[in-house]
Design a protein around this motif. Structure first.
Motif, mmCIF file in Angstrom:
data_model
loop_
_atom_site.group_PDB
_atom_site.id
_atom_site.type_symbol
_atom_site.label_atom_id
_atom_site.label_comp_id
_atom_site.label_asym_id
_atom_site.label_seq_id
_atom_site.Cartn_x
_atom_site.Cartn_y
_atom_site.Cartn_z
ATOM 1 N N ALA A 57 0.837 -1.200 0.000
ATOM 2 C CA ALA A 57 0.000 0.000 0.000
ATOM 3 C C ALA A 57 0.871 1.249 0.000
ATOM 4 C CB ALA A 57 -0.912 0.008 1.222
ATOM 5 N N VAL A 58 0.446 2.250 -0.750
ATOM 6 C CA VAL A 58 1.159 3.524 -0.775
ATOM 7 C C VAL A 58 0.924 4.239 0.552
ATOM 8 C CG1 VAL A 58 1.374 5.758 -1.912
ATOM 9 C CG2 VAL A 58 0.881 3.703 -3.263
ATOM 10 N N PRO A 59 1.975 4.650 1.262
ATOM 11 C CA PRO A 59 1.790 5.320 2.554
ATOM 12 C C PRO A 59 0.931 6.578 2.416
ATOM 13 C CG PRO A 59 4.096 4.744 2.194
ATOM 14 C CD PRO A 59 3.390 4.511 0.897
ATOM 15 N N LEU A 60 0.025 6.769 3.367
ATOM 16 C CA LEU A 60 -0.819 7.955 3.354
ATOM 17 C C LEU A 60 -0.066 9.136 3.941
ATOM 18 C CD1 LEU A 60 -4.180 6.439 4.654
ATOM 19 C CD2 LEU A 60 -3.584 6.998 2.297
ATOM 20 N N PRO A 61 -0.158 10.297 3.308
ATOM 21 C CA PRO A 61 0.517 11.480 3.880
ATOM 22 C C PRO A 61 -0.183 11.937 5.150
ATOM 23 C CG PRO A 61 -0.852 12.121 2.020
ATOM 24 C CD PRO A 61 -0.877 10.611 2.057
ATOM 25 N N ARG A 62 0.594 12.389 6.106
ATOM 26 C CA ARG A 62 0.026 12.919 7.345
ATOM 27 C C ARG A 62 -0.248 14.413 7.136
ATOM 28 N NH1 ARG A 62 -1.857 9.608 11.500
ATOM 29 N NH2 ARG A 62 -0.518 7.757 11.658
ATOM 30 N N ARG A 63 -1.456 14.742 6.759
ATOM 31 C CA ARG A 63 -1.819 16.135 6.551
ATOM 32 C C ARG A 63 -2.109 16.810 7.881
ATOM 33 N NH1 ARG A 63 -4.536 13.310 2.397
ATOM 34 N NH2 ARG A 63 -3.728 13.855 0.329
ATOM 35 N N SER A 64 -2.205 18.118 7.846
ATOM 36 C CA SER A 64 -2.681 18.846 9.014
ATOM 37 C C SER A 64 -4.108 18.395 9.289
ATOM 38 C CB SER A 64 -2.665 20.351 8.738
ATOM 39 O OG SER A 64 -3.627 20.668 7.738
ATOM 40 N N PRO A 65 -4.600 18.575 10.524
ATOM 41 C CA PRO A 65 -5.984 18.172 10.806
ATOM 42 C C PRO A 65 -7.006 18.829 9.877
ATOM 43 C CG PRO A 65 -4.804 18.569 12.846
ATOM 44 C CD PRO A 65 -3.888 19.000 11.743
ATOM 45 N N ILE A 66 -6.843 20.115 9.569
ATOM 46 C CA ILE A 66 -7.815 20.769 8.694
ATOM 47 C C ILE A 66 -7.709 20.216 7.285
ATOM 48 C CG2 ILE A 66 -6.352 22.731 8.013
ATOM 49 C CD1 ILE A 66 -10.095 22.919 8.951
ATOM 50 N N GLY A 67 -6.494 19.875 6.839
ATOM 51 C CA GLY A 67 -6.334 19.264 5.528
ATOM 52 C C GLY A 67 -6.953 17.887 5.478
ATOM 53 N N ALA A 68 -6.754 17.094 6.536
ATOM 54 C CA ALA A 68 -7.347 15.761 6.594
ATOM 55 C C ALA A 68 -8.865 15.842 6.621
ATOM 56 C CB ALA A 68 -6.829 15.015 7.820
ATOM 57 N N LEU A 69 -9.389 16.852 7.314
ATOM 58 C CA LEU A 69 -10.836 17.033 7.363
ATOM 59 C C LEU A 69 -11.402 17.286 5.974
ATOM 60 C CD1 LEU A 69 -13.485 17.580 9.019
ATOM 61 C CD2 LEU A 69 -12.796 19.980 9.044
ATOM 62 N N VAL A 70 -10.830 18.242 5.265
ATOM 63 C CA VAL A 70 -11.341 18.584 3.930
ATOM 64 C C VAL A 70 -11.170 17.405 2.973
ATOM 65 C CG1 VAL A 70 -11.041 20.100 1.943
ATOM 66 C CG2 VAL A 70 -10.977 21.047 4.259
ATOM 67 N N LYS A 71 -10.004 16.763 2.995
ATOM 68 C CA LYS A 71 -9.771 15.617 2.109
ATOM 69 C C LYS A 71 -10.794 14.519 2.367
ATOM 70 C CE LYS A 71 -7.785 12.482 -0.533
ATOM 71 N NZ LYS A 71 -8.628 11.312 -0.138
ATOM 72 N N SER A 72 -11.052 14.220 3.615
ATOM 73 C CA SER A 72 -12.010 13.166 3.924
ATOM 74 C C SER A 72 -13.428 13.566 3.557
ATOM 75 C CB SER A 72 -11.925 12.808 5.413
ATOM 76 O OG SER A 72 -12.732 11.697 5.705
ATOM 77 N N MET A 73 -13.763 14.835 3.710
ATOM 78 C CA MET A 73 -15.110 15.289 3.373
ATOM 79 C C MET A 73 -15.437 15.099 1.903
ATOM 80 S SD MET A 73 -15.662 18.774 5.619
ATOM 81 C CE MET A 73 -17.390 18.906 5.193
ATOM 82 N N ILE A 74 -14.441 15.243 1.035
ATOM 83 C CA ILE A 74 -14.730 15.133 -0.397
ATOM 84 C C ILE A 74 -14.495 13.725 -0.933
ATOM 85 C CG2 ILE A 74 -14.172 17.564 -0.748
ATOM 86 C CD1 ILE A 74 -11.565 16.757 -2.009
ATOM 87 N N SER A 75 -14.044 12.799 -0.081
ATOM 88 C CA SER A 75 -13.641 11.481 -0.593
ATOM 89 C C SER A 75 -14.724 10.420 -0.508
ATOM 90 C CB SER A 75 -12.408 10.985 0.167
ATOM 91 O OG SER A 75 -12.721 10.702 1.516
#
Length: 227
Positions: A27-45
């Protein structure tokens, strides 16, 4: 913890984690985004293939650069960037709405304060935001630099846990996340993220919604639903 389906919880999860180790290595390692970045990324995924949602997130970042500029751009401009994802119109509105509420309450977009309260309280704070359910809240806490110990349960992970019999076939993501998280009190955030990645890959490659490949599934011996 004892599930209602004959699994002891803790020991079975450890065994599944070991059995799925080969899937995690590819598996390709997931980048550790900032919490706000992770929030937005997850919201659109949600309900969208990973390459599509990642491309949409990258376009959003390239276009605006900061959460404040995303908020100022508004729903229609956000929609222009994420138009390829499932339910893009709803998600664009949710992203702008969530960012607006965070900015109003926190006077900015720094979510590092979520590192300290109990997991249940941190999840609850996030789930008050527009468009944020348990999967998005857990991803914000676990897959970001916060690295908090809670399981992310998307549709693939939920399907696998249901078919294994670890949770009821009608269980929701919240129930599955709480069951696995409670069963593994010694795990850290990285352990939960590894398990999420491995189970998700299993769901994508073998335990598919349609035409599951039970014969090649690494967990077929334990599966209550195997073909």
């Amino acid at each position: 913890m004892q599930s209602g389906f004959g699994f002891s919880g803790h020991d079975d999860i450890l065994r599944w984690q070991r059995m799925l180790a080969p899937m995690r290595t590819v598996a390709v390692p997931l980048p550790r985004r900032s919490p706000i970045g992770a929030l937005v990324k997850s919201m659109i995924s949600g309900r969208t293939r990973d390459p599509v949602s990642l491309a949409a997130y990258d376009r959003l970042v390239a276009a605006f650069g900061t959460p404040g500029r995303v908020l100022m751009a508004g729903r229609e401009e956000v929609l222009r960037c994420i138009g390829g994802v499932t339910h893009a119109e709803d998600k664009a509105g949710y992203v702008v709405g969530a960012l607006g509420r965070i900015a109003a309450e926190r006077k900015g977009f720094d979510l590092s304060f979520l590192a300290t309260p109990p997991i249940v309280e941190a999840l609850g704070w996030l789930e008050r935001l527009p468009g944020v359910g348990r999967k998005v809240a857990a991803a914000t806490l676990n897959a970001s630099t916060l690295d908090r110990p809670v399981l992310i349960v998307d549709s693939h992970v939920l399907r696998v846990l249901q078919r294994l019999g670890f949770v009821d076939r009608h269980a929701e993501a919240r129930t599955a996340s709480e069951a696995v998280t409670a069963a593994m009190p010694e795990w850290d955030g990285g352990d939960f993220l590894d398990f999420h990645i491995a189970i998700k890959k299993l769901g994508q490659r073998f335990c598919r919604f349609e035409a599951p490949d039970c014969a090649r599934c690494p967990l077929r011996i334990d599966c209550r639903s195997r073909c």
